[in-house]
Design an enzyme around this catalytic site. Structure first.
Site, PDB file in Angstrom:
ATOM      1  N   ALA A  16       0.858  -1.184   0.000  1.00  0.00           N
ATOM      2  CA  ALA A  16       0.000   0.000   0.000  1.00  0.00           C
ATOM      3  C   ALA A  16       0.894   1.234   0.000  1.00  0.00           C
ATOM      4  CB  ALA A  16      -0.908  -0.013   1.223  1.00  0.00           C
ATOM      5  N   SER A  18       1.044   5.227  -0.143  1.00  0.00           N
ATOM      6  CA  SER A  18       0.251   6.446   0.034  1.00  0.00           C
ATOM      7  C   SER A  18       0.773   7.613  -0.781  1.00  0.00           C
ATOM      8  CB  SER A  18       0.236   6.835   1.515  1.00  0.00           C
ATOM      9  OG  SER A  18       1.546   7.222   1.925  1.00  0.00           O
ATOM     10  N   GLY A  19       2.013   7.506  -1.243  1.00  0.00           N
ATOM     11  CA  GLY A  19       2.673   8.630  -1.885  1.00  0.00           C
ATOM     12  C   GLY A  19       3.654   9.318  -0.966  1.00  0.00           C
ATOM     13  N   GLY A  20       3.805   8.769   0.249  1.00  0.00           N
ATOM     14  CA  GLY A  20       4.745   9.312   1.217  1.00  0.00           C
ATOM     15  C   GLY A  20       6.032   8.511   1.279  1.00  0.00           C
ATOM     16  N   VAL A  21       6.968   8.999   2.080  1.00  0.00           N
ATOM     17  CA  VAL A  21       8.293   8.389   2.130  1.00  0.00           C
ATOM     18  C   VAL A  21       8.283   7.045   2.850  1.00  0.00           C
ATOM     19  CG1 VAL A  21       8.978   9.666   4.217  1.00  0.00           C
ATOM     20  CG2 VAL A  21      10.735   8.807   2.648  1.00  0.00           C
ATOM     21  N   ASP A  22       7.499   6.907   3.923  1.00  0.00           N
ATOM     22  CA  ASP A  22       7.514   5.661   4.692  1.00  0.00           C
ATOM     23  C   ASP A  22       7.032   4.473   3.864  1.00  0.00           C
ATOM     24  OD1 ASP A  22       8.491   6.861   7.020  1.00  0.00           O
ATOM     25  OD2 ASP A  22       6.485   7.379   7.724  1.00  0.00           O
ATOM     26  N   SER A  23       5.895   4.626   3.203  1.00  0.00           N
ATOM     27  CA  SER A  23       5.364   3.500   2.426  1.00  0.00           C
ATOM     28  C   SER A  23       6.245   3.188   1.221  1.00  0.00           C
ATOM     29  CB  SER A  23       3.928   3.784   1.982  1.00  0.00           C
ATOM     30  OG  SER A  23       3.852   4.934   1.165  1.00  0.00           O
ATOM     31  N   LEU A  42      -4.408   3.720  -2.978  1.00  0.00           N
ATOM     32  CA  LEU A  42      -5.847   3.688  -2.763  1.00  0.00           C
ATOM     33  C   LEU A  42      -6.444   5.061  -3.025  1.00  0.00           C
ATOM     34  CD1 LEU A  42      -6.043   1.538   0.491  1.00  0.00           C
ATOM     35  CD2 LEU A  42      -5.982   0.808  -1.902  1.00  0.00           C
ATOM     36  N   CYS A 111      -9.609   3.343   9.565  1.00  0.00           N
ATOM     37  CA  CYS A 111      -9.147   3.041   8.210  1.00  0.00           C
ATOM     38  C   CYS A 111      -8.318   1.760   8.187  1.00  0.00           C
ATOM     39  CB  CYS A 111      -8.338   4.213   7.667  1.00  0.00           C
ATOM     40  SG  CYS A 111      -7.752   3.985   5.972  1.00  0.00           S
ATOM     41  N   CYS A 210      -6.970  12.801   6.437  1.00  0.00           N
ATOM     42  CA  CYS A 210      -6.741  12.812   4.985  1.00  0.00           C
ATOM     43  C   CYS A 210      -7.947  13.279   4.193  1.00  0.00           C
ATOM     44  CB  CYS A 210      -6.283  11.430   4.517  1.00  0.00           C
ATOM     45  SG  CYS A 210      -7.550  10.151   4.576  1.00  0.00           S
TER      46      CYS A 210
END
Length: 376
Positions: A16, A18-23, A42, A111, A210
């Site tokens: 998954a 999200s568009g962030g650095v962690d994922s 998603l 979520c 979000c």
């Protein structure tokens, strides 16, 4: 990456993103570990504001593009799945209904329970994937008897096990958290992303809800519930001011109270109680927020349910500290007593119980008992 019985061979993993650095780093680590990884973003919002440049949150078109670019760099397939209807029903509508009822929900926890590790996981398993990978900071640890346990992250400063405390055994069996067992700072995660050529290395973290693009929770609720003027009163019932909807407040809130006169002792006032029936908000001194017990409903256990009373540490909010409690399951309700009074506990939030670093389970706070008097 923490091993489970399924992790001893290469897996088909749905990451998954999200568009962030962690994922992005989590997906890269899973691929580097030899798993067959596919990235998925998603699409959770039908809100037009989510498509504008600079919108905040994690549901924007820019986030989708960032996730796709990261997947391209990692070298994995990438898809966008539209779960907006399910997200609206299970997260957004629940969020509004809980506030309308005078409770304070945690949409991130909801979520995880209903979207990432239910709707997404179910679809992933149906398509032949073995696990869902996310960028959460937590660990799934395998015991010698084959039981999987959810534990805090190695780095307590970034631990996110609280928002995963709703996961059950089945969900944990298919969960992968590649960031949870490494003690690294966020700067080190960003540096790793940069070494991997991921453009999200410098992308700011999102701390907003979000689906509320402008960060204005009260405005979001007012748009859906309408204005409903009511009274702000003190504990004696004296009218101190008015509000435009009791749903816009939460227990322990200090800012935004429309009170014209200060308290007799000159000290700040805080929200003590929210009555949706009377549309009344009660305020009082900080010490009136102290509670020594609570009741929590809808318990979910990471493993077997406790068979009797026990002593645990508890976390009451996503970024809160630990407190020692005595807890017992009585007729399906979790009865909790604090070793010392705790301030500002809001019904609707989750209580997550821990045995050391292990997550025992969670439940939704239904009511509290004040340290000085009756039920709050």
């Amino acid at each position: 990456m923490t091993e489970t019985p399924q992790r001893t061979r290469p897996l088909r993993v749905l990451a998954a993103m999200s568009g962030g650095v962690d994922s992005a780093v989590a997906a890269a680590r899973a691929a580097e570990a030899g798993h067959d990884v596919t990235g998925v973003h998603l699409a959770l919002s039908a809100n037009p504001q989510s498509f504008r440049t600079g919108a905040r949150g994690c549901c924007t078109i820019e986030d989708s593009r960032d996730a796709r670019r990261a997947a391209d760099v990692i070298g994995i397939p990438f898809y966008v799945w539209d779960l907006a209807d399910r997200f609206r029903e299970d997260v957004v509508e629940d969020f509004v209904a809980e506030y309308e009822a005078g409770r304070t929900p945690n949409p991130c926890l909801r979520c995880n329970e209903k979207i990432k590790f239910a709707a997404l996981l179910d679809k992933a398993l149906a398509l032949g994937f073995d696990a869902v990978c996310t960028g959460h900071y937590a660990q799934v640890i395998l015991r010698e008897d084959g039981v999987r346990e959810l534990h805090r992250a190695s780095d307590m400063a970034k631990d996110q096990s609280y928002v995963l405390g709703v996961l059950d055994d089945r969900q944990l069996a298919h969960a992968m958290f590649p960031l949870g067992d490494t003690v690294t700072t966020k700067d080190e995660i960003r540096a790793e992303a940069e070494r991997r050529g991921l453009a999200v290395a410098k992308k700011p973290d999102s701390h907003d809800i979000c689906f509320i693009a402008d960060g204005n929770t009260q405005g979001f609720l007012a748009d859906r519930l309408g204005k409903a003027e009511g009274d702000i009163v003190d504990e004696a019932g004296n009218r101190l001011g008015t509000h435009e909807g009791a749903y816009g407040y939460t227990i322990g809130q200090r800012k935004g109270l429309r009170i014209g006169t200060p308290a007799p002792d000159g000290k700040p006032r805080y929200v003590l109680d929210i009555s949706p029936v009377n549309n009344t908000v009660t305020v009082g001194p900080a010490e009136a927020l102290d509670v020594d017990a609570l009741r929590a409903i809808k318990p979910r256990w990471c493993g077997a349910a406790p068979t009797g009373p026990g002593t645990y540490t508890a976390q009451l909010r996503a970024h809160g500290g630990e407190t020692e409690v005595r807890a017992e399951l009585v007729d399906g309700t979790l009865e909790v007593t604090f070793s010392e009074p705790v301030r500002g506990v809001a019904p609707g939030q989750a209580i997550v119980l821990y045995d050391g670093t292990r997550v025992v389970g969670s439940a939704t706070i239904a009511s509290t008992t004040r340290a000085t008097a009756g039920a709050a």
